[in-house]
Write a protein that holds these residues in place. Structure first.
Motif, PDB file in Angstrom:
ATOM      1  N   THR A 264       0.936  -0.840  -0.064  1.00  0.00           N
ATOM      2  CA  THR A 264      -0.112  -0.097   0.144  1.00  0.00           C
ATOM      3  C   THR A 264       0.840   0.973   0.452  1.00  0.00           C
ATOM      4  N   THR A 275      -8.569   0.037   1.044  1.00  0.00           N
ATOM      5  CA  THR A 275      -7.705  -1.367  -0.108  1.00  0.00           C
ATOM      6  C   THR A 275      -8.037  -3.002   1.299  1.00  0.00           C
ATOM      7  N   PRO A 365      -6.925  -1.429  -5.726  1.00  0.00           N
ATOM      8  CA  PRO A 365      -5.394  -0.397  -5.075  1.00  0.00           C
ATOM      9  C   PRO A 365      -5.427  -1.914  -3.341  1.00  0.00           C
ATOM     10  N   ASN A 366      -5.916  -3.252  -4.177  1.00  0.00           N
ATOM     11  CA  ASN A 366      -6.111  -4.423  -3.383  1.00  0.00           C
ATOM     12  C   ASN A 366      -5.215  -5.228  -3.608  1.00  0.00           C
TER      13      ASN A 366
END
Length: 435
Positions: A264, A275, A365-366
């Protein structure tokens, strides 16, 4: 590396020298099979000499397929459209190849597109298993193995591979697989205790095609975490989890929490974004009564711990570790049975499709973690000893991470982490730091 394909043929099961049973039969896919990834997964094994000849591996494969018949079958649909494995013994693809050079000269075993030459192509394949044996002038052997995920999960596939090795060594295959996929009855009336829309399933109308990312923009970084680093990481992650009735977080939970924060941070995301991590949870030990470890098929659901980027990076490591621990703990017996009911009663009625699909180029964003830490992949012994290298093939999907026990065998862990090239420097700086 130039790989020369010497031959390609279909290998079918043998039943003590007899042909396949007269009645092919079929096995319906379970709800857990239908919800997983509809694709082949490829792995790479490397063996130092001496190695048994190809004919030994072929004969062993034939014997193993007679026990694990599903792999020699084909994915089809029955008369009313249900997905099935047709047990027709049509066989698996068996490729023999060679490289004019030594293994050390030709292969570095760093994650790269060159690994794709060591196993058959994953696209447009009707066979459910493919094998490629690549020989080198030094006597070393690389085994590229691909298997269709709808047929079996990592636990089942690794059990099959061990059985293949047993057959090659002239041993009886055991323990035998539990092959009954009808052991997950739906309840009447059903009980939907948890929300499964937007988790395992989504509306077919909401599925969007992913915009492809240029593969060259993604690099798969192999991060090695020593036993000493993991011990310190676990201690740090569990520092706020003290008390007589509290256990420290596991090495897995601690490492995933650390990598979640590192990935991240390297992405430089907006603080307001959410996320999540997709974490596989094996249902064999979660369901009550327990399902045998040797159950053959898919029996995996997922935990989805999530956080705002700002909170994930602002709070210390124990915050992320607790999110992961709590999310995994919730995927328990009740959750699995709620999923079984939902998949049987609601999916077709609401035109839902699985959220597990592999056509994305980036998960940002994962990110997703597939842990192979407890599977016996390293136990594949054809007669010359266990492999000295085992690894996934090249999967340049940004954010899709694999965790494996290191081939060193000292308890250290290797993480295969695809990241954008522009984020690599930051990720490497953060992922090896305990600060």
């Amino acid at each position: 590396m130039k790989v020369k394909k010497e031959s390609s043929r279909i290998v079918k099961p043998t039943y003590n020298g007899k042909t396949h049973p007269s009645n092919p039969g079929f096995i319906p896919l379970s709800v857990f099979d239908k919800v997983t990834y509809n694709t082949h997964i490829a792995v790479i094994y490397a063996y130092r000499p001496p190695t048994p000849p190809n004919v030994t591996l072929e004969l062993g494969l034939q014997k193993a397929l007679s026990v694990y018949r599903e792999w020699a079958g084909r994915l089809e649909r029955d008369d009313i459209g249900n997905s099935i494995i047709l047990l027709n013994d049509e066989g698996v693809k068996f490729v023999e190849a060679s490289v004019n050079g030594t293994l050390d000269e030709a292969v570095s075993f760093k994650p790269s597109a060159s690994l794709l030459a060591l196993h058959p192509c994953l696209k447009g394949v009707v066979e459910l298993v493919q094998v490629q044996l690549t020989r080198f002038t030094c006597g070393s052997l690389v085994v590229g193995f691909t298997a269709h995920h709808l047929v079996a999960d990592g636990q089942s596939t690794s059990n099959f591979l061990v059985a293949w090795g047993q057959a090659c060594r002239g041993l009886d295959i055991g323990p035998l697989p539990t092959a009954d996929r009808a052991i997950f009855p739906r309840r009447d009336p059903p009980c939907f205790e948890f929300e499964h829309r937007g988790v395992e399933f989504t509306s077919n109308k909401l599925v969007k095609k992913d915009y492809p990312v240029i593969v060259e923009d993604v690099v798969v970084h192999k991060a090695h975490f020593t036993l000493e680093f993991l011990a310190k990481l676990k201690q740090k992650a569990s520092s706020e989890n003290s008390g007589p009735y509290r256990k420290p977080y596991s090495t897995f939970e601690s490492l995933v929490a650390h990598l979640w924060r590192a990935i991240t941070k390297s992405r430089a995301l907006d603080n307001s974004k959410t996320t999540y991590v997709r974490i596989s949870v094996n249902g064999r030990t979660r369901l009550n009564p327990r399902v045998p470890k040797d159950y053959f098929g898919n029996l995996v659901l997922w935990a989805f711990p999530s956080a705002k980027v700002q909170e994930l990076l602002r709070e210390p490591l124990p915050y992320a570790a607790k999110l992961i621990h709590d999310a995994v703990a919730k995927v328990n017996n009740n959750y699995f049975k709620s999923f079984i009911d939902f998949a049987n009663y609601k999916v077709e009625e609401e035109d839902l499709v699985p959220t597990a699909y592999m056509d994305k180029s980036s998960l940002c964003p994962n990110f997703e973690v597939d842990s192979w830490l407890r599977f016996p992949f390293y136990d594949l012994d054809f007669g010359g000893g266990c492999p000295y290298v085992f690894m996934p093939s090249y999967f340049p999907t940004e954010g899709m991470m694999f965790l494996l026990p290191s081939f060193i065998g000292d308890g250290s862990i290797d993480a295969f982490v695809p990241v954008f090239q522009d984020n690599l420097a930051t990720f490497k700086q953060v992922c090896y730091s305990l600060d």
